[in-house]
Design an enzyme around this catalytic site. Sequence first.
Site, PDB file in Angstrom:
ATOM      1  N   GLU A  67       0.818  -1.230   0.000  1.00  0.00           N
ATOM      2  CA  GLU A  67       0.000   0.000   0.000  1.00  0.00           C
ATOM      3  C   GLU A  67       0.844   1.269   0.000  1.00  0.00           C
ATOM      4  O   GLU A  67       0.466   2.267  -0.623  1.00  0.00           O
ATOM      5  CB  GLU A  67      -0.972   0.002   1.187  1.00  0.00           C
ATOM      6  CG  GLU A  67      -2.165  -0.927   1.024  1.00  0.00           C
ATOM      7  CD  GLU A  67      -1.830  -2.385   1.328  1.00  0.00           C
ATOM      8  OE1 GLU A  67      -0.694  -2.655   1.781  1.00  0.00           O
ATOM      9  OE2 GLU A  67      -2.702  -3.249   1.108  1.00  0.00           O
ATOM     10  N   HIS A 136     -11.852  -5.570   8.249  1.00  0.00           N
ATOM     11  CA  HIS A 136     -12.628  -5.411   7.015  1.00  0.00           C
ATOM     12  C   HIS A 136     -13.927  -4.671   7.322  1.00  0.00           C
ATOM     13  O   HIS A 136     -14.962  -4.956   6.751  1.00  0.00           O
ATOM     14  CB  HIS A 136     -12.964  -6.767   6.383  1.00  0.00           C
ATOM     15  CG  HIS A 136     -11.773  -7.515   5.858  1.00  0.00           C
ATOM     16  ND1 HIS A 136     -10.859  -8.122   6.678  1.00  0.00           N
ATOM     17  CD2 HIS A 136     -11.353  -7.748   4.592  1.00  0.00           C
ATOM     18  CE1 HIS A 136      -9.928  -8.713   5.948  1.00  0.00           C
ATOM     19  NE2 HIS A 136     -10.193  -8.500   4.674  1.00  0.00           N
TER      20      HIS A 136
END
Lengths: 335, 374
Positions: A67, A136
């Site tokens: 990322e 999540h």
Amino acid sequence: MSAPTIQSTKVNYLTALKDAIAEEFARDKDIVAMGEDIGLLGGAFGVTDGLQEKFGKDRVYDMPISEAAIVGVACGLCLNGKKAIVEMQFIDFISCGFDQIVNMTATYHYRTAGEVNIPMVIRGPAGAYGGGALYHSQMNEAWFAHSPGLKIVCPSNPYDAKGLMKAAIRDPNPVIFYEIKDLYRRRDIEMELPEEDYIVPLGKAKVVKEGEDITIVTYGQNVYHVLAAAENLEKEGYRAEVIDLRTIVPLDEETIIESLKKTNRLLVVNEAPKTCGVAGEVLARMTENAFQYLDAPPARITRMDTPVPWVKPLELYVLPSVEKITEAGLRICKF
Amino acid sequence: MATTAKADHQTGLNDEASKLPSAQLTKGDYEELLRQLYLARYFDVRLIKEKKRGRLRGTLYSSHNQEAILVGSLFGLQSEDWISPIHRDMPAFFLKDIRKDWNNDDRMGMTIQEVCAQVWGKATSPGRARDNWSHIGCQSKHIIHSTSMLAGTIPAAAGVVLADRLNGKNTIAMTFNGEGSTAQGVFHEAVNFAAVHKLPVVTIIENNQWAYGTPTNLEYPLEDFARRADGYGILGLIADGQDVVDVYDKVMQAVNHARSGKGPSIVECKTFRAYGHGDHDDDRAARYRPADEVEKGRERDPIAVMKKRMVEMGYMTADDAKNYAAEGKGASEVTDIDFPQQVVDYLSKGVEFAIKSPLPEAEEAAQWVFKEVE
């Protein structure tokens, strides 16, 4: 503008986002997308489905699980004339790219006294209520609201999703775009969208339901919880005005203040934890700037200051709910 | 083990000297390289002197003893190439593209006035002195602005050359990093990405043996950091960081490798940090670093090494080599007569400009958080 992606029937939230990105790709050849599994696979949720096939591998990059490099490379592309759309496979994973966002990208315009601007959209599926557990489920917008130089967007319906995505892509600044994954394919919020090109400007909230007795400010998935709570309040004789912020930064204080002049009561709801969150910020600003219109102590309903746990009873326990919002709304209305 | 690794990394690159990139350098190039070594050294000692005189505030991160890396790496770049220097690389900002003409303000490098204005925190600096003194850059001159997060600009370096590649341009991005930066996760992420896409990113490691107060053996368990290149499937080279010609040779091999589409590289330049991490650390550094190690690390001054080469090549007489005896001297021992007049004049021009320049207006502090939407 290419015609084939324009829908004449109702589209869901995900399709609205997908169409916005594809239409912007067709409009501006300098736009590049980067993310994990966004090309061959079309994204974990399919928001970039078909994008690489249509626009090529030079514009749609399947990235390693990195990322920080994804954001940083995108920053370099933007530093050299490109515009980047970056996907975080889940917005939770944005923490792995945090430094590149808040220190490298967000500050670039500032530290170069305006020489450089970074037209980057960092987008990704966000939000709880789906059993996604700690990593999540997050709504971590407050981290970024606290980092000057980033705009923050969170649409609640297909029309706004498409219009805000286009506005975000065209904005010259870095924008973090929270897509609510539980809304991606929700059938009851599908909408017919205009065939012509449109944007929803950043920084403009929307009154989604008019009322006179209390203003409830929220955004994202909680819009639907608040609307359900407003029905409950109506049964008790109180008409709530519901404001969907749509953009967290910049925050549309004016729309809230105009509403408070009428309702004199305020409740703010956000899905993220309570401490130093967006709901707290709205309360603080209204206390500073609209205290004279308030007839009751304002309040907020947020997630508890906990992570988001996995199994359903635990998850719902910590999150805002229709019941919690109704209860708080009644308390404020009856004050 | 280390010796073998070194040989492996340089397989095919250890041809006779005539095939080295430096074989193309002229006597004039050697003279220019030496002048640039003096310039980089003088920048360092002049700022220390200015600070001692009370004319300058802020922390100084000395590049003393490491100048050959900056000079030798930048010498062979083309104007349009990108660089991303960090705090110990201040001379890189004005050394970029300086080769053709020191006084060409339109070259693809910063002017000495711009660099000095930034050091003094004046409104005439390119970033109007918003970030601290080593964090400058210039988009239009292809210099990426660093943050304080080490290795943080390597992804951006990959991004700018990717953009150039998409636009049909064949530029190089050269990033400068201490060996301390290499332990960052983003270092791995960015080098790996550049390797996957064979991007022309040349990663210079200025291995000065110390990351602030931590020695290399506590940072990575290798004799030669360049061996890491094997793990990325890219070219790894080792240069003698005290020898500007060897740095030029190795870096130019990496640059040619990149420009011919073969991808990124790591060039480890072995050197030694002459002083503390910053000038605030000089006294402490004298305690945490053994005196004999410091003495040994400083004994091959890059100016002396270059003079020796030039004498051997007949580009300079042994008598001439005694002139401008800056080598081996600390900032308190050296004076202006130890440097060529051109060097002193060049820098003085920057210093005087900076001192005369105004501070930015306080209200500017609230500006440029966002670019206005047109």
